[in-house]
Design an enzyme around this catalytic site. Structure first.
Site, PDB file in Angstrom:
ATOM      1  N   ARG A   1      14.826 -21.964  30.907  1.00  0.00           N
ATOM      2  CA  ARG A   1      13.924 -22.610  29.956  1.00  0.00           C
ATOM      3  C   ARG A   1      12.775 -23.298  30.680  1.00  0.00           C
ATOM      4  O   ARG A   1      11.623 -23.223  30.239  1.00  0.00           O
ATOM      5  CB  ARG A   1      14.688 -23.624  29.104  1.00  0.00           C
ATOM      6  CG  ARG A   1      13.781 -24.407  28.168  1.00  0.00           C
ATOM      7  CD  ARG A   1      14.550 -25.370  27.281  1.00  0.00           C
ATOM      8  NE  ARG A   1      13.646 -26.090  26.397  1.00  0.00           N
ATOM      9  CZ  ARG A   1      14.040 -26.871  25.388  1.00  0.00           C
ATOM     10  NH1 ARG A   1      15.320 -27.025  25.144  1.00  0.00           N
ATOM     11  NH2 ARG A   1      13.154 -27.485  24.637  1.00  0.00           N
TER      12      ARG A   1
ATOM     13  N   ASN B   1      17.572 -19.076  19.656  1.00  0.00           N
ATOM     14  CA  ASN B   1      16.132 -18.840  19.643  1.00  0.00           C
ATOM     15  C   ASN B   1      15.731 -17.720  20.589  1.00  0.00           C
ATOM     16  O   ASN B   1      16.405 -17.481  21.585  1.00  0.00           O
ATOM     17  CB  ASN B   1      15.396 -20.127  20.046  1.00  0.00           C
ATOM     18  CG  ASN B   1      15.276 -21.099  18.899  1.00  0.00           C
ATOM     19  OD1 ASN B   1      14.994 -20.708  17.773  1.00  0.00           O
ATOM     20  ND2 ASN B   1      15.494 -22.375  19.172  1.00  0.00           N
TER      21      ASN B   1
ATOM     22  N   CYS C   1      17.595 -21.795  10.909  1.00  0.00           N
ATOM     23  CA  CYS C   1      16.777 -22.754  11.658  1.00  0.00           C
ATOM     24  C   CYS C   1      16.873 -24.098  10.951  1.00  0.00           C
ATOM     25  O   CYS C   1      17.135 -24.159   9.743  1.00  0.00           O
ATOM     26  CB  CYS C   1      15.325 -22.269  11.701  1.00  0.00           C
ATOM     27  SG  CYS C   1      14.189 -23.351  12.594  1.00  0.00           S
TER      28      CYS C   1
ATOM     29  N   HIS D   1       9.666 -20.450  12.951  1.00  0.00           N
ATOM     30  CA  HIS D   1       8.766 -21.306  13.733  1.00  0.00           C
ATOM     31  C   HIS D   1       7.296 -20.980  13.469  1.00  0.00           C
ATOM     32  O   HIS D   1       6.432 -21.263  14.295  1.00  0.00           O
ATOM     33  CB  HIS D   1       9.085 -21.218  15.236  1.00  0.00           C
ATOM     34  CG  HIS D   1      10.372 -21.885  15.590  1.00  0.00           C
ATOM     35  ND1 HIS D   1      10.810 -22.043  16.887  1.00  0.00           N
ATOM     36  CD2 HIS D   1      11.335 -22.459  14.804  1.00  0.00           C
ATOM     37  CE1 HIS D   1      11.987 -22.667  16.887  1.00  0.00           C
ATOM     38  NE2 HIS D   1      12.315 -22.921  15.630  1.00  0.00           N
TER      39      HIS D   1
ATOM     40  N   TYR E   1       5.735 -26.492  14.696  1.00  0.00           N
ATOM     41  CA  TYR E   1       5.446 -25.428  15.664  1.00  0.00           C
ATOM     42  C   TYR E   1       4.033 -24.865  15.488  1.00  0.00           C
ATOM     43  O   TYR E   1       3.515 -24.214  16.391  1.00  0.00           O
ATOM     44  CB  TYR E   1       6.478 -24.306  15.547  1.00  0.00           C
ATOM     45  CG  TYR E   1       7.829 -24.699  16.090  1.00  0.00           C
ATOM     46  CD1 TYR E   1       8.104 -24.618  17.448  1.00  0.00           C
ATOM     47  CD2 TYR E   1       8.826 -25.186  15.243  1.00  0.00           C
ATOM     48  CE1 TYR E   1       9.339 -24.992  17.958  1.00  0.00           C
ATOM     49  CE2 TYR E   1      10.062 -25.566  15.744  1.00  0.00           C
ATOM     50  CZ  TYR E   1      10.311 -25.472  17.102  1.00  0.00           C
ATOM     51  OH  TYR E   1      11.529 -25.861  17.603  1.00  0.00           O
TER      52      TYR E   1
END
Length: 409
Positions: free
Chosen positions: A86, A141, A161, A191, A238
């Site tokens: 990440r 995700n 989500c 998102h 987002y």
């Protein structure tokens, strides 16, 4: 009912267990490839279930087949590569002037390329050992892309989500009402959504909400109130990566990566979880993210299991729901869960300023699934070229080499 959680070593799991404890689950199987984390997180989960009066069986283990065998529901919440991957997703795009984010843009693309093949392998074992009627609920995700890959492969899957339920709870608090009386009509892609109506007892109160609490709502999503008023909708937070791109990029270049912050929070959480006296989720978990995940997940599982007919915000095939998108695109919309089916509610067309962006990102998602399942570098380049947060050949070549080790042609 047997329910399996794949990726149960996640520090999210106590949040999830808090919601699942109220369901009639005979067998809860927690699976993770990291035995050490699973022992710690699973230990807390067990104490929480004991406190809640859970009478079913709880099993912990690293054998996927044992976890998913005969399961009615499999919840997938994995992070391939962990927080180290990440961190790379969030930082590698920055030098070429691209947003670093783990679910969208170049970082989201890299995460999808790692994740889709692994999730499909898990899903194949579910189909083999639990049968084609088992539900796969994806919280991994990027949810829209992962869910699309599952549906393309013929699995019985739905994506979930927590953005919609988080906004619903915030709006209910601002209105001073119980959350159950508020329905959030949020539409778009995962998102990449907008709330176009907030219904209180069936009446749309979004205009009044913006009039009376506009600054608070705008602050919640990190965007100017003027933008919300002009759109006549509340974008998800987002959308800030798109609407405030340069400002966000400047913040990321000067700030601490979210992955680094999360890694520090997780280390603290795991230490707390080791305490044998702890039998509830600690307050620190709220800083981890994923608010109300447990309620969203438990509500969806309950609706699927008991055919309640509830409406949930989920990721499903478009199937004509949003005009201008292909039927096989995966959209995030309110859907009624009944009769073993998840059926999107009818929606009016998206406004032009929303539809254009949605079509752009939907094309990227389609190409990303194709690239992830084929390994074709040409499709990978096309996917990044199609994403509005990348979209330039030189950047595409640099990002593919930095993120995936794919040399420029």
């Amino acid at each position: 009912m047997k329910l399996a959680v794949v990726g149960a070593g996640s520090t999210y799991t106590p949040e999830l267990v808090a919601g699942l404890a109220g369901l009639e689950i005979a067998n809860l199987a927690l699976h993770d490839v990291d035995a050490g984390r699973l022992e710690v997180v699973g230990g807390l989960a067990g104490r929480m279930l004991d406190r809640a009066g859970y009478r079913g069986e709880l099993s912990l283990g690293g054998e996927l087949d044992a976890a998913v065998e005969s399961a009615d529901f499999v919840l997938v919440q994995i992070r391939v590569g962990g927080q180290a991957a990440r961190l790379r997703d969030e930082t590698a795009p920055l030098p070429c002037g691209c947003i670093g984010q783990e679910t969208t843009g170049a970082g989201g693309f890299a995460k999808a390329m790692r994740t889709v093949p692994v999730v499909l392998e898990i899903a194949d074992r579910v189909r083999e050992l639990a049968g084609p009627d088992a539900w796969i609920v994806d919280f991994t995700n990027p949810v829209g892309i992962v869910t699309r890959s599952l549906l393309d492969a013929g699995h019985r899957a739905v994506g979930l989500c927590n953005v919609a339920i988080t906004l619903q709870r915030r709006f209910a608090a601002l209105l001073g009402v119980e959350p159950a009386s508020v329905v959030v009509d949020q539409v778009g892609l995962n998102h990449l959504t907008w709330v176009r109506a907030v219904r209180l007892d069936g009446v749309d109160v979004l205009p009044a909400l913006l009039d009376e609490h506009g600054d608070a709502v705008a602050g919640e999503v990190g965007l100017p109130l003027r933008l919300l008023e002009e759109l006549g909708a509340v974008p998800s937070y987002y959308l800030r990566y798109f609407y405030e791109h340069d400002a966000v990029l400047a913040e990321q270049l000067d700030g601490v990566p979210r992955a680094q912050t999360v890694a520090e929070i997780e280390a603290g959480l795991l230490e707390l979880y080791k305490d044998p006296a702890l039998n509830e989720k600690p307050a620190l978990l709220e800083q981890r993210g994923g608010a109300f995940y447990s309620e969203a997940a438990a509500g969806l599982v309950r609706a699927l299991a008991y055919d309640i007919g509830d409406v949930h915000e989920v990721d499903v095939r478009n199937a004509g729901t949003l005009a201008g998108l292909a039927d096989d695109d995966v959209v995030e919309v309110p859907a009624r869960v009944e009769g073993g089916r998840v059926v999107p509610l009818e929606q009016r067309p998206l406004a032009a300023e929303l539809l254009g962006l949605v079509q752009h990102v939907a094309a990227y998602e389609r190409l990303t699934v194709q690239a992830a399942t084929s390994g074709d570098p040409v499709l990978a380049r096309k996917a990044l070229l199609a994403h509005p947060l990348v979209g330039q050949t030189a950047k595409v070549d640099e990002l593919l080499e930095d993120l995936l080790g794919v040399p420029a042609p």
